[in-house]
Each structure stands twice: as C-alpha cells, then as structure tokens.
Design a protein around this motif. Structure first.
Motif, PDB file in Angstrom:
ATOM      1  N   HIS A   1       0.836  -1.207   0.000  1.00 52.48           N
ATOM      2  CA  HIS A   1       0.000   0.000   0.000  1.00 52.48           C
ATOM      3  C   HIS A   1       0.869   1.254   0.000  1.00 52.48           C
ATOM      4  O   HIS A   1       0.568   2.240  -0.699  1.00 52.48           O
ATOM      5  CB  HIS A   1      -0.907   0.019   1.229  1.00 52.48           C
TER       6      HIS A   1
ATOM      7  N   TYR B   1      -1.527 -13.637  -2.592  1.00 53.03           N
ATOM      8  CA  TYR B   1      -2.653 -13.074  -3.343  1.00 53.03           C
ATOM      9  C   TYR B   1      -3.956 -13.682  -2.835  1.00 53.03           C
ATOM     10  O   TYR B   1      -4.795 -12.988  -2.250  1.00 53.03           O
ATOM     11  CB  TYR B   1      -2.429 -13.354  -4.821  1.00 53.03           C
TER      12      TYR B   1
ATOM     13  N   TRP C   1     -10.726  -9.098   2.563  1.00 51.21           N
ATOM     14  CA  TRP C   1     -10.803  -8.290   1.350  1.00 51.21           C
ATOM     15  C   TRP C   1      -9.445  -8.102   0.674  1.00 51.21           C
ATOM     16  O   TRP C   1      -9.360  -7.410  -0.343  1.00 51.21           O
ATOM     17  CB  TRP C   1     -11.389  -6.903   1.689  1.00 51.21           C
TER      18      TRP C   1
ATOM     19  N   ARG D   1      -8.934  -8.498  -3.309  1.00 51.64           N
ATOM     20  CA  ARG D   1      -9.482  -7.379  -4.089  1.00 51.64           C
ATOM     21  C   ARG D   1      -8.614  -6.133  -3.913  1.00 51.64           C
ATOM     22  O   ARG D   1      -8.378  -5.387  -4.877  1.00 51.64           O
ATOM     23  CB  ARG D   1     -10.919  -7.096  -3.637  1.00 51.64           C
ATOM     24  N   GLN D   2      -8.139  -5.894  -2.705  1.00 54.15           N
ATOM     25  CA  GLN D   2      -7.260  -4.747  -2.480  1.00 54.15           C
ATOM     26  C   GLN D   2      -5.986  -4.875  -3.319  1.00 54.15           C
ATOM     27  O   GLN D   2      -5.533  -3.899  -3.928  1.00 54.15           O
ATOM     28  CB  GLN D   2      -6.890  -4.648  -0.997  1.00 54.15           C
TER      29      GLN D   2
ATOM     30  N   GLU E   1      -5.495  -6.442  -6.095  1.00 51.53           N
ATOM     31  CA  GLU E   1      -5.778  -6.215  -7.516  1.00 51.53           C
ATOM     32  C   GLU E   1      -5.829  -4.725  -7.846  1.00 51.53           C
ATOM     33  O   GLU E   1      -5.444  -4.313  -8.948  1.00 51.53           O
ATOM     34  CB  GLU E   1      -7.105  -6.890  -7.882  1.00 51.53           C
ATOM     35  N   THR E   2      -6.284  -3.922  -6.893  1.00 54.91           N
ATOM     36  CA  THR E   2      -6.381  -2.476  -7.109  1.00 54.91           C
ATOM     37  C   THR E   2      -5.032  -1.781  -6.989  1.00 54.91           C
ATOM     38  O   THR E   2      -4.690  -0.916  -7.807  1.00 54.91           O
ATOM     39  CB  THR E   2      -7.379  -1.858  -6.111  1.00 54.91           C
ATOM     40  N   LEU E   3      -4.261  -2.153  -5.980  1.00 50.69           N
ATOM     41  CA  LEU E   3      -3.025  -1.406  -5.727  1.00 50.69           C
ATOM     42  C   LEU E   3      -1.827  -1.923  -6.515  1.00 50.69           C
ATOM     43  O   LEU E   3      -0.890  -1.152  -6.780  1.00 50.69           O
ATOM     44  CB  LEU E   3      -2.712  -1.392  -4.232  1.00 50.69           C
TER      45      LEU E   3
ATOM     46  N   GLU F   1      -0.164   0.023  -9.306  1.00 50.05           N
ATOM     47  CA  GLU F   1       0.368   1.332  -8.923  1.00 50.05           C
ATOM     48  C   GLU F   1       1.748   1.241  -8.273  1.00 50.05           C
ATOM     49  O   GLU F   1       2.336   2.272  -7.938  1.00 50.05           O
ATOM     50  CB  GLU F   1      -0.599   2.023  -7.952  1.00 50.05           C
TER      51      GLU F   1
ATOM     52  N   ARG G   1       0.166  -9.028 -11.963  1.00 45.13           N
ATOM     53  CA  ARG G   1      -0.587  -7.810 -11.658  1.00 45.13           C
ATOM     54  C   ARG G   1       0.319  -6.632 -11.299  1.00 45.13           C
ATOM     55  O   ARG G   1      -0.130  -5.496 -11.271  1.00 45.13           O
ATOM     56  CB  ARG G   1      -1.582  -8.084 -10.523  1.00 45.13           C
TER      57      ARG G   1
END
Length: 275
Positions: free
Chosen positions: A118, A139, A192, A195-196, A198-200, A203, A232
C-alpha cells in the motif's frame, strides 16, 4: 556495532514507536523501513538489523499504527491503506531531520508486507523509494486459512509458525515479548485483501521481491496463483519470486532467518545499483 535505540516517528500527528539503528559510521547508504506482521511488534526485525547496519544501512523498525506507542491514540487501529498513509507521512517527517541515504527500502512481513505494498502504491510524496521486499504475503488465501485466526490459540499455530522444529530452542517463549493485540480494524478487512491487491498492484512502481516459506500455510502457493500475483505488478520494473526451504511463516524468527536476511540485503544492493 551500533545498537537499536528507542525512537518516535510522527505521522499525520500520530506518534509511532520504533527502533532506529544507524550504521557504525553514522552515514547510511539507505534506510530500511521494516514493517512487522499481524499481532507482532518492531522487535520482529531484531535479527535483521545487525546485518543491515554492518553493510551501511540504517534500519527503522516501526510499530505499525495501532500497535506500540500509537495504540492509545488508535484503540481501533487503522485499516491497511490508512496505515500506509500514516507511514508515508512519518517517513517524510523523518527525512526532514535524518539522512536517509539514497532513499528508503520497504521491508514487510505478512500484514506488514500488505502495508508495504500500500505504501509503495501511494502518492510519491515520501523520500525516494528504492524497492520493496515482502515475505509471507500472497494473493489468494489457502482454503485452510479462511477462518483467519490471529492468535497463538484457535488453530493458528500451524498458520503462523509451521513445524516447530523450524525455529531455535526458546523461540516461542522469547517471542511472547514480541506479541501484541491485533487492532479490530486490521482484522476486519483481512478477507478483502485479494481485491485490495488487484487495485493497488498496478500502482507499485518500484522493484518488488516476494518470498514464501516452504511451510507457508496462509497462502495459496500454486504456480497459477503466484503467476497471477506477479502479473498484476505491471508497473514494477522488476518482480522476483523466491522460495525459502526449511522455513515457516515467521521466517525472520527461524533457523533460516540469516539466509533470508542476506537475500533481502542482496536485493537491496541490486536496487541501489539500478535505481
């Protein structure tokens, strides 16, 4: 050899307790931000620190937000994303008064590895980030870990440690001093994480190294899942996947801790050369 000193960081007005150790000459080549896992504390990294400082790096082993000195200010803790924001603010403040060398190297274990990811995916308003090394964070969870125990009881021993023979005699008695209650907000979002991630993951723009113990029980370590995980991290210039034999989840407390720590420091050297 320098010894760790008690240190206080301030992130967004929140005091964070930490262990801070400089290299013998006091001039760090880089600074390692070492982030402990769930239910632990900064002392998890005590065996790593002497090796790192001997090679010229400062080590800032922090009690994550909701642990240690910040627990009284954050009785419910913070979620992982908020912890990362607090740590980025603390790093920025630390760099104002301390030489961080070429930049900051993120080192995280388990939930601390999640926070490190993060942190790397956030806004680039911290000192330069050199790379990220995480152990014990995957993951998708292994089906056997879906009940998410977070203490030494309730079946968590296998998940958190693996076979007991992987650790030196006296480890479990000594490790009680490292244990800390898991803040509620941190526990609440465990399910969660896929899913987190996959989003971060897209970046994260620094080199990443992921290590899994041979006897890791928290995570699905199938080749397909690990390939999907590394795939990813599309913005990272280099992603390395490593496996450590004869190790359990708490790698840095086991017989293979030195082997792991030396690999971490070798990766840090690569990050310094290719930054």
């Amino acid at each position: 050899m320098n010894t760790a000193t008690a240190h206080t960081l301030t992130g967004a007005g929140i005091p964070l307790s930490a262990h801070f150790t400089l290299p013998p000459d006091g001039a760090p080549r880089s600074t390692v931000l070492a982030i402990h896992g769930r239910g632990m504390s900064a002392g998890y990294w005590d065996a790593f620190t002497p090796l790192a400082t001997r090679l010229g790096h400062a080590v800032l082993a922090v009690d994550r937000p909701g642990y240690g000195g910040s627990a009284r200010y954050l009785p419910e803790g913070q979620n992982l994303a908020d912890q990362a924001e607090t740590l980025r603010a603390a790093l920025k403040e630390h760099a104002r008064t301390h030489d961080v060398g070429a930049g900051v190297f993120l080192l995280g274990h388990s939930d601390g590895g999640k926070v490190a990811l993060h942190t790397a995916a956030g806004d680039a308003d911290t000192p330069p980030l050199l790379g990220l090394d995480a152990s014990g964070v995957g993951y998708h969870y292994d089906p056997g870990a879906l009940h998410f125990p977070s203490t030494l009881g309730g079946g968590a021993t296998k998940l958190n440690w693996g076979p007991l023979g992987l650790y030196p005699r006296g480890t479990f008695q000594a490790s009680r001093a490292l244990l800390a209650p898991t803040p509620p907000r941190e526990s609440a979002e465990t399910m969660w994480w896929p899913r987190q991630f996959e989003t971060l993951a897209p970046e994260v723009r620094i080199p990443v190294r992921l290590t899994f113990a041979q006897h890791e029980a928290w995570w699905d370590l199938s080749p397909a899942t690990l390939t999907a995980m590394t795939a990813r991290l599309t913005a990272s210039p280099a992603v390395t996947l490593d496996h450590l034999r004869a190790a359990g989840h708490n790698i840095s407390l086991g017989h293979t801790a030195t082997a792991y720590h030396l690999r971490v420091l070798a990766f840090l050297e690569e990050c310094l050369l290719t930054r």
